[in-house]
Write a protein that holds these residues in place. Structure first.
Motif, PDB file in Angstrom:
ATOM      1  N   PHE A  63       1.060  -1.277  -0.065  1.00  0.00           N
ATOM      2  CA  PHE A  63      -0.012   0.151  -0.108  1.00  0.00           C
ATOM      3  C   PHE A  63       0.847   1.270  -0.174  1.00  0.00           C
ATOM      4  O   PHE A  63       1.167   1.878   1.182  1.00  0.00           O
ATOM      5  N   PRO A  64       1.423   1.779  -1.288  1.00  0.00           N
ATOM      6  CA  PRO A  64       2.336   2.825  -1.077  1.00  0.00           C
ATOM      7  C   PRO A  64       1.453   4.023  -0.986  1.00  0.00           C
ATOM      8  O   PRO A  64       0.415   4.216  -1.702  1.00  0.00           O
ATOM      9  N   TRP A  93      -9.943   6.753   7.232  1.00  0.00           N
ATOM     10  CA  TRP A  93     -11.079   7.227   6.420  1.00  0.00           C
ATOM     11  C   TRP A  93     -11.130   6.591   4.844  1.00  0.00           C
ATOM     12  O   TRP A  93      -9.732   6.450   4.258  1.00  0.00           O
ATOM     13  N   LEU A  94     -12.295   6.668   4.455  1.00  0.00           N
ATOM     14  CA  LEU A  94     -11.976   6.497   2.763  1.00  0.00           C
ATOM     15  C   LEU A  94     -12.264   8.022   2.611  1.00  0.00           C
ATOM     16  O   LEU A  94     -12.754   8.789   3.126  1.00  0.00           O
ATOM     17  N   ALA A  95     -11.452   8.494   1.523  1.00  0.00           N
ATOM     18  CA  ALA A  95     -11.026   9.776   1.201  1.00  0.00           C
ATOM     19  C   ALA A  95     -11.366   9.877  -0.358  1.00  0.00           C
ATOM     20  O   ALA A  95     -10.818   8.900  -1.170  1.00  0.00           O
ATOM     21  N   ARG A  96     -11.616  10.987  -0.895  1.00  0.00           N
ATOM     22  CA  ARG A  96     -11.334  11.574  -2.032  1.00  0.00           C
ATOM     23  C   ARG A  96     -10.031  12.126  -2.107  1.00  0.00           C
ATOM     24  O   ARG A  96      -9.624  13.081  -1.149  1.00  0.00           O
ATOM     25  N   VAL A  97      -9.432  11.974  -3.090  1.00  0.00           N
ATOM     26  CA  VAL A  97      -7.859  12.385  -3.120  1.00  0.00           C
ATOM     27  C   VAL A  97      -7.602  13.228  -4.493  1.00  0.00           C
ATOM     28  O   VAL A  97      -7.768  12.552  -5.536  1.00  0.00           O
ATOM     29  N   ALA A  98      -7.330  14.374  -4.712  1.00  0.00           N
ATOM     30  CA  ALA A  98      -7.051  15.285  -5.833  1.00  0.00           C
ATOM     31  C   ALA A  98      -5.582  15.480  -5.843  1.00  0.00           C
ATOM     32  O   ALA A  98      -5.236  16.106  -4.962  1.00  0.00           O
ATOM     33  N   VAL A  99      -4.954  15.236  -6.832  1.00  0.00           N
ATOM     34  CA  VAL A  99      -3.712  15.741  -7.231  1.00  0.00           C
ATOM     35  C   VAL A  99      -4.038  16.943  -7.904  1.00  0.00           C
ATOM     36  O   VAL A  99      -4.621  17.060  -8.617  1.00  0.00           O
ATOM     37  N   VAL A 128      -6.982   6.938   4.001  1.00  0.00           N
ATOM     38  CA  VAL A 128      -6.165   7.805   4.433  1.00  0.00           C
ATOM     39  C   VAL A 128      -6.020   7.389   5.963  1.00  0.00           C
ATOM     40  O   VAL A 128      -7.042   7.199   6.593  1.00  0.00           O
ATOM     41  N   ASN A 129      -4.984   7.419   6.390  1.00  0.00           N
ATOM     42  CA  ASN A 129      -4.800   7.343   7.882  1.00  0.00           C
ATOM     43  C   ASN A 129      -4.217   8.523   8.373  1.00  0.00           C
ATOM     44  O   ASN A 129      -2.970   9.151   7.945  1.00  0.00           O
ATOM     45  N   VAL A 130      -4.929   9.282   9.212  1.00  0.00           N
ATOM     46  CA  VAL A 130      -4.561  10.453   9.980  1.00  0.00           C
ATOM     47  C   VAL A 130      -4.249  10.095  11.258  1.00  0.00           C
ATOM     48  O   VAL A 130      -4.990   9.783  11.923  1.00  0.00           O
ATOM     49  N   GLY A 131      -2.945  10.455  11.603  1.00  0.00           N
ATOM     50  CA  GLY A 131      -2.421  10.264  13.048  1.00  0.00           C
ATOM     51  C   GLY A 131      -0.922  10.232  13.137  1.00  0.00           C
ATOM     52  O   GLY A 131      -0.141  10.746  12.474  1.00  0.00           O
ATOM     53  N   MET A 154       4.985  15.514  15.055  1.00  0.00           N
ATOM     54  CA  MET A 154       3.837  15.832  13.957  1.00  0.00           C
ATOM     55  C   MET A 154       3.043  14.661  13.394  1.00  0.00           C
ATOM     56  O   MET A 154       3.656  13.762  13.336  1.00  0.00           O
ATOM     57  N   CYS A 155       1.713  14.842  13.534  1.00  0.00           N
ATOM     58  CA  CYS A 155       1.090  13.686  12.875  1.00  0.00           C
ATOM     59  C   CYS A 155       1.130  13.708  11.286  1.00  0.00           C
ATOM     60  O   CYS A 155       1.536  14.863  10.803  1.00  0.00           O
ATOM     61  N   LYS A 156       0.874  12.687  10.792  1.00  0.00           N
ATOM     62  CA  LYS A 156       1.045  12.413   9.316  1.00  0.00           C
ATOM     63  C   LYS A 156      -0.601  12.110   8.625  1.00  0.00           C
ATOM     64  O   LYS A 156      -1.305  11.515   9.326  1.00  0.00           O
ATOM     65  N   ALA A 157      -0.576  12.371   7.529  1.00  0.00           N
ATOM     66  CA  ALA A 157      -1.777  11.788   6.737  1.00  0.00           C
ATOM     67  C   ALA A 157      -1.253  11.055   5.874  1.00  0.00           C
ATOM     68  O   ALA A 157      -0.333  11.640   5.053  1.00  0.00           O
ATOM     69  N   GLU A 158      -1.259   9.787   5.735  1.00  0.00           N
ATOM     70  CA  GLU A 158      -0.946   8.948   4.642  1.00  0.00           C
ATOM     71  C   GLU A 158      -1.930   8.320   3.872  1.00  0.00           C
ATOM     72  O   GLU A 158      -2.774   7.633   4.287  1.00  0.00           O
ATOM     73  N   ALA A 159      -1.865   8.880   2.559  1.00  0.00           N
ATOM     74  CA  ALA A 159      -3.151   8.355   1.674  1.00  0.00           C
ATOM     75  C   ALA A 159      -2.500   7.362   0.747  1.00  0.00           C
ATOM     76  O   ALA A 159      -1.357   7.491   0.199  1.00  0.00           O
TER      77      ALA A 159
END
Length: 137
Positions: free
Chosen positions: A23-24, A42-48, A58-61, A76-81
């Motif tokens: 899961f890159p 979360w299930l998320a919408r991701v826009a480039v 996405v994992n936020v934490g 700092m927390c990270k958002a990994e999508a």
């Protein structure tokens, strides 16, 4: 219902652990508000920015399985999508993450294999939500 927000940032290189799990992820540093409101998976919408839109997880934490410290240690927390159906390189590109459905709280797993199984379940849960057309991309 939990308040959702939009996380925007430039994708940074990480430890590449997500890639070894299959899961890159695209890693960005959200602001403190995002970490308080959106911590978890979360299930998320991701826009480039300037490009395509994708569904993703996405994992936020604070990544308790792969980090030894606690969330209050000043890190700092990270958002990994992880973007569904995406292949390519996003390093240095700006993305916008819109969490749309909370799936679960962030957890500490006993092993990377246990973490991988949880991500597989998250993926299946997210695909089921998408299939039911609860949200549009």
């Amino acid at each position: 219902m939990q308040k959702t927000i939009t996380i925007r940032g430039v994708v940074e290189s990480g430890r590449r652990l997500g890639r070894t799990l299959g899961f890159p992820t695209a890693n960005v540093h959200p602001d403190a508000e995002a970490c308080r409101v959106a911590a978890g998976v979360w299930l998320a919408r991701v826009a480039v920015v300037g490009g395509e839109r994708y569904w993703g997880l996405v994992n936020v934490g604070w990544r308790p399985t792969v980090e030894n410290e606690t969330a209050d240690d000043g890190r700092m927390c990270k958002a990994e999508a992880w973007l569904f159906d995406f292949e390519g390189d996003l390093y240095g590109r700006e993305i916008e993450i819109e969490p749309v459905r909370f799936l679960r709280s962030e957890s500490r797993f006993r092993s990377l294999d246990e973490l991988r199984r949880a991500i597989e379940q998250d993926k299946q849960d997210a695909l089921n939500i998408i299939e039911r057309d609860e949200f549009t991309l």
